[in-house]
Design a protein around this motif. Structure first.
Motif, short mmCIF file in Angstrom:
data_model
loop_
_atom_site.label_atom_id
_atom_site.label_comp_id
_atom_site.label_asym_id
_atom_site.label_seq_id
_atom_site.Cartn_x
_atom_site.Cartn_y
_atom_site.Cartn_z
N UNK A 50 -19.24 -28.69 16.11
CA UNK A 50 -18.89 -30.10 15.73
C UNK A 50 -18.40 -30.76 17.02
N UNK A 51 -19.46 -30.76 17.88
CA UNK A 51 -18.91 -31.46 19.23
C UNK A 51 -20.23 -32.75 19.36
N UNK A 56 -22.57 -31.14 23.80
CA UNK A 56 -23.29 -30.06 23.65
C UNK A 56 -24.21 -29.80 24.68
N UNK A 57 -24.78 -30.89 25.26
CA UNK A 57 -25.64 -30.84 26.53
C UNK A 57 -25.09 -30.15 27.61
#
Ligand code: SF4
Length: 341
Positions: A50-51, A56-57
């Motif tokens: 949940x980000x 995330x990258x």
């Protein structure tokens, strides 16, 4: 610059059955501040989902996945080589224009493949099949393999493998400079070591977290002294105020640091281009980027893979090509310019 150190390393269980997988596990276990996880061969990664896309990258760029590469057909690799040699996927750096941002999706993890001997066995079969032609393998088609070399030793193993292959050649390209472990290897001229260079403007604006131009040239000079065939990828070439002075300066500095008497050097030249999808992704990850991506100043062109990209208009590309060829010929009259795109 400091060598790359991941924050998280995830081992696929079956990777631990290979000597390289075991070696990596033992090395990372000793390191402080690195989280280690072991997961099933096809199981999910224990990372918070949940980000945001951007987070995330960025997280993926610091996460190593140690896995076993499934060995289907090797991908072809034009115009650089006949086949890709899959050693590593991904790269910890943050070049704004990097093609991997589009190719690897929102989670561009750095993947290390531990079944290196199986990969080399397969390369051997391709060499055998193309006999008596030489078969060229590219080790950096989907990665910059050098930042993880101090952990894996995979490039070193490949260089020594190809030294024993009369009809197999290896090439890879890097922006990084941790090359000491590769300098004293027996390569027999069968590995072409290439450095990716750019003008100071482009490096400062669009290639954060990579070594400076001077550091790359210094590393290239050591590689040259170690008698490797040497190549330079100047890419992507940008047009901006003063571009000619800076690119000329780059070639001049190269000439000053290499005594290339009698030795061949090659150049590959690529102008900047982008796809619509790349632009969307780049703007999400690097919202303040100054990367020139105004479609109106570009020409739309279909590439060899069937999708369209925005390239500089023909007359500008011609101007860049004329200038780069003339400058390279002036300083390196014996160099081979493999291609300009
Ligand atoms: Fe991409 Fe190469 Fe930059 Fe790594 S160093 S982010 S592979 S362009």
């Amino acid at each position: 610059m400091k060598p790359f150190k991941p924050t998280t390393v995830i081992f696929r269980e079956n990777a631990l059955e290979y000597p390289l997988g075991k070696k990596l596990y033992e090395s990372f276990k000793e390191e402080e501040k690195i989280k280690i996880h072991i997961v099933a061969p096809r199981g999910p990664f224990p990372l918070e989902n949940n980000v945001s896309f951007r987070k995330k990258f960025i997280r993926a760029k610091k996460t190593l996945i140690v896995s076993v590469r499934s060995l289907g057909k090797f991908q072809s690799c034009k115009p650089s080589a006949h086949y890709q040699l899959p050693l590593v996927t991904g790269c910890p750096a943050h070049c704004h224009y990097c093609y991997l941002s589009t190719n690897l999706g929102k989670n561009p993890y750095i993947k290390i493949y531990v079944n290196l001997e199986e990969i080399l066995d397969k390369a051997e079969k391709y060499i055998e099949k193309r006999k008596p032609e030489v078969t060229i393998f590219e080790g950096s088609a989907t990665s910059d393999p050098l930042p993880v070399e101090r952990w894996t030793g995979s490039l070193a193993r490949c260089i020594e493998f190809f030294a024993g292959e009369e009809l197999g050649h290896f090439r890879f390209v890097t922006k990084f400079t941790d090359i000491e472990s590769l300098l004293n290897l027996k390569h027999r001229g069968r590995t072409e070591f290439r450095f990716s260079l750019n003008s100071n403007y482009a490096i400062n604006k669009f290639e954060p977290t990579t070594p400076l131009l001077e550091e790359r040239i210094k590393a290239a000079s050591k590689v040259f002294q170690a008698s490797y065939p040497l190549g330079f990828l100047i890419a992507p070439i940008f047009i901006y105020d003063g571009w000619q002075d800076e690119y000329k300066d780059l070639i001049r500095k190269l000439k000053e640091s290499l005594d290339n008497k009698g030795k061949r050097i090659s150049f590959e030249l690529i102008t900047h281009r982008f796809t619509r999808r790349a632009k969307e992704i780049i703007e999400k990850i690097y919202p303040r980027t100054e990367l020139p991506m105004n479609e109106e100043t570009r020409q739309f062109k279909y590439g060899q893979f069937g999708y369209g990209k925005y390239v500089y208009p023909e007359e500008i590309r011609q101007e860049i090509e004329d200038f780069m060829r003339k400058t390279i010929n002036e300083y390196f009259p014996e160099a081979e310019i493999k291609y300009f795109v």
